[in-house]
Structure formats: C-alpha cells, structure tokens
Write an enzyme that holds these catalytic residues in place. Structure first.
Site, short mmCIF file in Angstrom:
data_model
loop_
_atom_site.label_atom_id
_atom_site.label_comp_id
_atom_site.label_asym_id
_atom_site.label_seq_id
_atom_site.Cartn_x
_atom_site.Cartn_y
_atom_site.Cartn_z
N ASP A 9 -49.82 -6.79 14.87
CA ASP A 9 -51.44 -7.23 15.86
C ASP A 9 -51.73 -6.16 16.06
OD1 ASP A 9 -52.71 -8.50 18.01
OD2 ASP A 9 -51.46 -10.25 17.54
N HIS A 68 -56.86 -8.35 14.62
CA HIS A 68 -56.09 -8.34 14.91
C HIS A 68 -54.93 -7.74 13.54
CE1 HIS A 68 -55.41 -11.27 18.73
NE2 HIS A 68 -56.51 -12.36 18.47
N ASP A 84 -56.95 -16.12 13.50
CA ASP A 84 -56.81 -16.33 14.39
C ASP A 84 -58.01 -15.33 14.27
OD1 ASP A 84 -55.15 -15.09 14.80
OD2 ASP A 84 -55.02 -14.94 16.47
N GLU A 85 -59.22 -15.49 15.50
CA GLU A 85 -59.41 -15.00 16.47
C GLU A 85 -60.53 -13.42 15.46
OE1 GLU A 85 -57.86 -15.26 20.91
OE2 GLU A 85 -56.86 -14.01 19.53
N TRP A 116 -53.86 -24.66 17.65
CA TRP A 116 -53.34 -23.82 18.70
C TRP A 116 -54.55 -24.23 20.07
CZ3 TRP A 116 -55.68 -19.83 21.43
CH2 TRP A 116 -56.84 -18.76 21.09
N TYR A 166 -47.45 -23.30 24.81
CA TYR A 166 -48.31 -22.22 25.37
C TYR A 166 -46.82 -21.66 26.79
CZ TYR A 166 -51.22 -20.33 22.01
OH TYR A 166 -51.18 -20.20 20.15
N PHE A 167 -45.73 -20.71 25.82
CA PHE A 167 -44.62 -20.47 26.93
C PHE A 167 -44.75 -19.19 27.64
CE2 PHE A 167 -41.33 -23.07 25.31
CZ PHE A 167 -41.88 -24.41 25.52
N THR A 214 -46.63 -11.54 24.32
CA THR A 214 -46.24 -10.87 25.24
C THR A 214 -46.98 -9.80 25.62
OG1 THR A 214 -45.23 -9.72 23.50
CG2 THR A 214 -43.82 -10.88 23.96
N GLU A 215 -48.45 -10.56 25.66
CA GLU A 215 -48.74 -9.47 26.41
C GLU A 215 -48.44 -8.83 27.91
OE1 GLU A 215 -50.01 -11.79 25.16
OE2 GLU A 215 -52.55 -11.42 24.06
C1 TNX Z 1 -54.33 -16.55 21.74
S1 TNX Z 1 -53.24 -18.04 19.48
C2 TNX Z 1 -54.07 -15.77 20.42
C3 TNX Z 1 -53.05 -14.50 21.23
C4 TNX Z 1 -53.37 -14.28 22.32
C5 TNX Z 1 -52.99 -15.91 23.03
C6 TNX Z 1 -52.43 -15.16 24.30
C7 TNX Z 1 -53.74 -16.85 19.06
C8 TNX Z 1 -53.61 -17.87 17.70
N1 TNX Z 1 -54.21 -15.98 19.55
O1 TNX Z 1 -53.35 -13.16 20.34
O2 TNX Z 1 -51.80 -13.32 22.33
O3 TNX Z 1 -53.82 -16.14 22.80
O4 TNX Z 1 -51.89 -16.27 24.87
#
Ligand code: TNX
Length: 711
Positions: free
Chosen positions: A201, A271, A334-335, A407, A432-433, A484-485
C-alpha cells in the site's frame, strides 16, 4: 454387616454423585452445528486416559486435538494410529459419507468418539467443534486428572459458503509475523479457510521481492505518520517492517496446517506510492515520492503507459506466485485516481495506441485501468490461478474470470453476479471491522470512524434478494476486513475482530434463515472464555451491556430555572446548566454531551424551585475515569434560600478520594437531611487535586457531574 452395607450404599451414592458432577461438554457453540441429535446413553468420559487414534493422513489433526485439550483441561493425551480399536477418540476420513467438501460428523457413544470428515478439513472443523464444546473454567485447567462428560449422539455439520475469510492490512501499521500467526489461529477457531493478506500500500511495502530489493529496503519504512485523523501534524517516528520470503513460506505452512489458504494482495495500479518511492521512474511524473505518511487515497499511481512499469508489476506478481501457492491472487484495483493519467503523455499515448474511447459511463482513463487489470489477470491466469479484484474493477471491461470483492456495499457484488462473475461479499456497511463497535466512542480505542456493532454484522444477508437462485450461486463467500490506519498494535486488531468474528462465522458457515441475536450472544459467552484462555483482547459490549435508566423520575428540580455561579469548561458546556436538570441522566463517556465538566473550581448550581417546597434529599451522579484525570468529588454542600440571596447550609458531605484499586465508572452521591421548606436550592460540588500516585500529580482533577435531583 449392617454397617458395611450402609457403607457400600454410601460409596455407590458418592460415586453416582461424582458422575453427575462431571463438567459437561456443550455443543451449543459458534458457528452452530447444523444437526445435533443427542440420546440418553451414559456420556463419554474424556479423561487423561483417553487416547486419540488417527487414520493415515490425520496425524497433525490428532496433534491439534491433543493441544487444544491440553490448553483447556491441562493434560496431554496420547496419540496413536487407529487400528480398529473400539475406544478413545477416532479421527477418520470418509469422503463417501458426504456430498460436499469440509463436512464432518461426530459420533459420541459411551466408549468412543468418532470424528469423520469428508476430507482433512472436515476432520479439522469437527475437532474445532469438540474443542469449543469443552467446558472452560479456571478451576479445570492445569490440574491434570480432570474429566469431562460428552453427551452421546451425533453432530452433522457442513459449511454454507466455500470461501470464508478475513483480511488483514499490515501496511498501514506493520504487524509482526508472530502476531499474524495468532491471527491465523483466530481464523482457524472460527472455521475460516481463507486469509486475505494485503501486502502493499501507499504507506508501506511488506513482502520481500528479490528482483526489486529496494521495495523492502526503502519501501517498507516511512519516516513518520500523520497524527490523528489526517491533520497537519506528523510524528517523526520511522515506522515499518516487512516479511522475508522465508518468513512468508513459514506462515503459509502454518496456515495450511490449519486448513487456511493465504491470498496475497498486491494492490495496483493505485495504492502504490511506497513502490514509487523506491522506483520513481514507474510513476507518471517521475517523482520524487516518499513512502506516504498520510492516510487516504494518493493521486500518485503507477504509470499505465510505461512498459517498464508493466514489466515491474508482472515480475512482482510472478515472485508473489512463486512464494504463495494460493489458487487466488488479489490484484487490488481500488481507489485509483486518474488525475496523473489525464496529464501523462505516456498514458495518453497508450490510450491512443489501444484505440480506447470514453463513453457516458466510463472515461478513457477508466478503460485504461481495465487494460492494466486485464493484462495482469492474464499473467496470473497463465499460471493457473484466478484473480480477485475490488469492485472498482467493474468500472470498464474487466474479464469475466475475475472474482469481484464487493466492498462499497453489495451493489458491486450484485452487478458482478449478474454479469457472471464470482463474488465475495465484504461490504463496508456490515463487514468493515476497522469501524467502531460502540456509539460511546470516547470510551473506545480511537479508530477510523463508522459504527458497526456485532448486531449489524449478525444481520448481514450475503445473498441479495435481487438475484435469481442461479445468480446467487456466484456469491462464493463472505469476508470481513481489518484496515489498520488507526490500529497500531495487534491487541487492537484483536479487539476489533472479537467478538464480531462470531457473527461473521455464523453467516459464513450457516447463513441462518432465522436469527435471534440474544440466543447468539449466549453462545458468544463461551467463546469469550476461550478468548480469555488464549489471552485474546476482545470488546465486551455484548457481554456487559451498560443498562442505564435514561431518565430520572420527575422531582422538584426537574426543568426548573437553574444558574451556575461559574461556567463549566468550554468544551464540556453543551447546552449549559440545563443539562444538570433536564431529566436525562448522565451516561456514556465524559464527552457524551450529557455531563458538565469542571476543573480547578467547584460546580456551584442554584435551582429556583419557583415556589417554596419541602425537601429532604439531594442526589447527583458523577463520573470517575482516573486515566482521563477525572476523579470523584471531594466535598458536597447543600444550601437553601427563601429569597435567592441569603443561603443557609442544610447538609454537607466529604467523599474519600478514589484509589487505583477502585473501579472507574458512574456513581451516585446522595445527601439526606432534616425536612426543610425553601424556594431555592444551591448545590456545591468540589473536586480533588490529582494524588501523588497519578502521573498528573499536583494538577486539579476534573469532575463530571449530571442530573441534580431534589425531593
Ligand atoms: C477503503 S476497502 C480502502 C482502504 C482503506 C479502507 C478504510 C478498499 C478497497 N480500500 O484502502 O484502508 O477504506 O476503511
């Protein structure tokens, strides 16, 4: 003679009593076995003399059973190969007796317990069930010679979902290998068979890659971390760590023994800032980049137009597959912000070269991401593995073979199943724990936010009604994630996981149609004893619900004009003096808005009863939280007045200071006095200075007070 027969009768009675008093196994465990049929035969007695007998291929399972019994009962059992004996606990493989993998049956007779599995996994889950059924109490442990009675009958059980997982993110905060093994143990205890390990990441690269050593020499460490929720302050503590390939192989074997497959994730093309910090030429701007010290979504992503970048990813994935035998490889997706790609000549040239066009649904850069993901999927599939990606990979034209991890709610999963993808449900809404599990967040270790109590996990329905039964078959499994942020230590990981994992495993293994949360919580109580046994940190909200009366009975003071001679601390003032007699009791943490806080001077409240009234009691509540510098009041005075000008004291009380041995919590303080008639009441509550054994010694302690009652 007579005497002797009395003695015999007494001895018989005693032995009968002793039998009855044997601690009993209880099959009401989590996840609940599907079929339990018991009979009235004499129970099987598990004792130090009981031998575990295993069929070929089940030696490790036999050892696990012996270890678990030792943990719980404090004696080691003998282990032998099974040769047709008619006693002991027998472990057998019996694939013909089952129509699905991982199923098991336990048969308990007075002389023998047989655990039969469709495969070794099934036997392992049968063993987990036996383990979780054993009664646990401190007095039973370590004494040797103790016995447990197992009621006779048959337990038949099988999982509903083939894919049962939890995820862990050791990137935002590094988690040492030994702790990861404990996490694997926790998964095994909850019948999970997949562990999604998020190995790269922005904030840290965690897997040794021999071809690119800088990934861990540089990329595994950041030079500080943002403080709090992404503010402008950073600590300057170097943070990081990584797993060597040898360590990962060791971990993979450790998990495999426990019938858990580890799915590695290399998150791309976003990421990736930690990798860019090592190899800036792989980004669109060329850097420089740092291993990120913030949380959130970085705009610095891999350059999709650079062949060198593509080769890098392919090499990394190939090394990952050299180490991890997993049939699934997670490639993230993702993202991934597209701001760099929009400006990057190489990315734009690639878009041209491939003839990519945007449309009303997706931009040309979205389709460029699909190109990258599909290209990497081919690398993975060339080695006979399947890719998993986060649901963003649906944005574009992802290949149908990809498994979608939903997700952002379940919508991505629904769309994917309709398109024929296999789907893993891991929605942030329920699984999301890393989210809070209590509304009283001031009393919780701080975390990313959200609110996701055990009840909500337990409610999750992984098979959306919108899907046809045929489409529902694409939902292959359920997974919870722990990012784990805001979770810097493994105890906190455990706290976030337990007991939400109980609800998760119930859904993964059983997906029950009928759900009764209260009955479920009763079964959780036994799991909690296991957590204690293994020193797992857990959240105890469902075990100790704080049952507060929310309001007080209306009394002379309720909602009457009230003034404070000195205002509370600004941050703990809320609606002001009215908080003290609005009829609502103080509850939750000190900053819940239901307490007024004072520090260094007393609370001094005057209540105008509006007409003369007879009274003889004053009561209020105060909160003690010594770690937060909040102590009990030192002294209370009650005064009354007819005109609001001259007050006379009617009662006073000294309260001894709380010591570290005393409990924190909310306490009532009451003063009773001779009946007196007056129109005004004044209550003065003073506080202590922090005592010598407190780190803040010498400073004034806080007092937090609510709801003054007069009657
Ligand atoms: C979204 S879940 C993210 C993570 C973050 C998380 C925090 C996902 C695919 N991406 O990078 O850590 O939210 O809840």
């Amino acid at each position: 003679m007579k005497k002797l027969s009395y003695l015999i009768v007494a001895a018989l009675l005693l032995s009968a009593c002793a039998k009855e008093q044997l601690p009993q196994a209880n099959y009401d465990i989590i996840p609940q076995p599907k079929e339990v049929t018991l009979n009235e035969e004499n129970p099987f007695e598990l004792s130090p003399k009981t031998v575990i007998r295993y069929e070929d291929g089940l030696q490790r399972e036999a050892q696990f059973l012996s270890e678990y019994v030792n943990d719980i009962m404090g004696f080691a059992m003998e282990i032998q190969e099974y040769q047709g004996q008619t006693d002991g606990i027998v472990l057998k493989l019996s694939p013909d007796d089952f129509d699905q993998a991982e199923a098991y049956e336990i048969n308990i007779t007075p002389k023998q317990v047989t655990v039969k599995g469709a495969d070794a996994s099934g036997v392992f889950y049968g063993i987990q069930t036996l383990r979780k059924s054993l009664p646990l109490s401190p007095s039973l442990r370590g004494v040797g010679g103790s016995k447990t009675a197992l009621s006779c009958g048959t337990i038949r059980d099988w999982p509903n979902f083939a894919y049962r997982a939890m995820h862990l993110d050791p990137c935002r905060h590094f988690i040492p290998l030994d702790s990861v093994k404990v996490y694997v143990d926790m998964l095994a205890m909850h019948n999970m068979n997949q562990f999604h390990f998020h190995l790269s990441d922005d904030q840290g690269w965690r897997m040794e890659i021999k071809k690119y050593p800088e990934l861990t020499e540089i990329g595994a460490y950041r030079n500080g971390t943002v403080i709090g929720h992404n503010g402008n302050l950073y600590d300057t503590i170097r943070h990081g760590g990584f797993y060597t390939q040898d360590e990962l192989r060791d971990l993979i074997n450790y998990a495999a023994e426990r019938h858990i497959n580890i799915i590695p994730e290399i998150d791309l093309p976003g990421h990736m800032q930690a990798a860019l910090a090592c190899y800036p030429q792989l980004g669109c701007t060329g850097g420089p980049y740092e291993v990120w010290r913030r949380w959130g979504v970085s705009e610095e992503v891999l350059c999709a137009g650079n062949e060198e970048t593509m080769r890098f990813v392919e090499d990394v994935l190939n090394e990952v597959m050299d180490v991890f035998p997993s049939p699934y490889i997670h490639i993230g997706g993702d993202e991934c912000p597209k701001v760099r790609w929009e400006q990057c000549p190489k990315c734009q040239a690639k878009i041209k070269e491939l003839g990519i066009k945007g449309d009303e649904r997706f931009s040309k850069e979205d389709y460029l991401q699909s190109y990258v993901m599909n290209r990497m999927a081919k690398v993975v599939e060339a080695r006979g593995r399947r890719v998993i990606g986060w649901d963003e990979i649906l944005e574009g034209n992802v290949s149908e073979t990809a498994i979608i991890m939903s997700w952002r709610g379940t919508e991505g999963g629904i769309e994917a199943a309709r398109k024929g993808h296999d789907v893993i449900m891991a929605p942030s809404s329920h699984l999301y724990f890393d989210y809070y599990q209590s509304e009283d967040i001031a009393s919780e270790p701080s975390c990313i936010g959200g609110y996701l109590p055990v009840e909500r996990v337990y409610e999750f329905q992984p098979l959306p009604e919108e899907l046809t039964p045929e489409q529902q078959k694409h939902i292959i499994g359920v997974q919870a994630n722990i990012w784990t942020e805001y979770i810097a230590h493994f105890w906190h990981v455990q706290y976030m996981a337990l007991p939400r994992m109980e609800a998760l495993t119930e859904i993964q293994w059983n997906n029950p149609k009928e759900r009764d949360f209260e009955v479920f919580v009763e079964r959780c109580r036994h799991m909690r004893q296991l957590y204690e046994l293994y020193h797992y940190t857990y959240a105890d909200h469902i075990f100790n619900p704080q049952v507060w009366a929310d309001t007080v009975a209306p009394n002379l003071a309720t909602r009457k004009p009230i003034t404070l001679r000195q205002q509370p601390a600004e941050q703990y003032t809320y609606e002001g003096a009215l908080v003290l007699n609005d009829g609502n009791l103080g509850r939750g943490a000190y900053n819940s808005g239901r307490w007024l806080g004072f520090c260094g001077y007393p609370l001094d409240a005057v209540i105008d009863l509006e007409q003369p009234a007879e009274m003889q009691h004053v009561r209020f509540h105060a909160l003690t939280n010594k770690g937060a510098w909040i102590y009990n009041p030192s002294h209370v005075k009650v005064l009354v007045s007819d005109d609001g000008e001259t007050f006379r004291e009617v009662a006073q009380k000294e309260i001894p200071i709380s010591t570290w041995a005393d409990n924190d919590g909310i306490f009532a303080y009451e003063l009773d006095f001779e009946p007196v008639t007056a129109k005004y009441v004044e209550v003065v509550v003073s506080g202590y200075d922090l005592p010598e054994d407190h780190s803040g010694f010498g400073n004034p302690a806080w007092i937090f007070v609510d709801e003054i009652e007069v009657w």
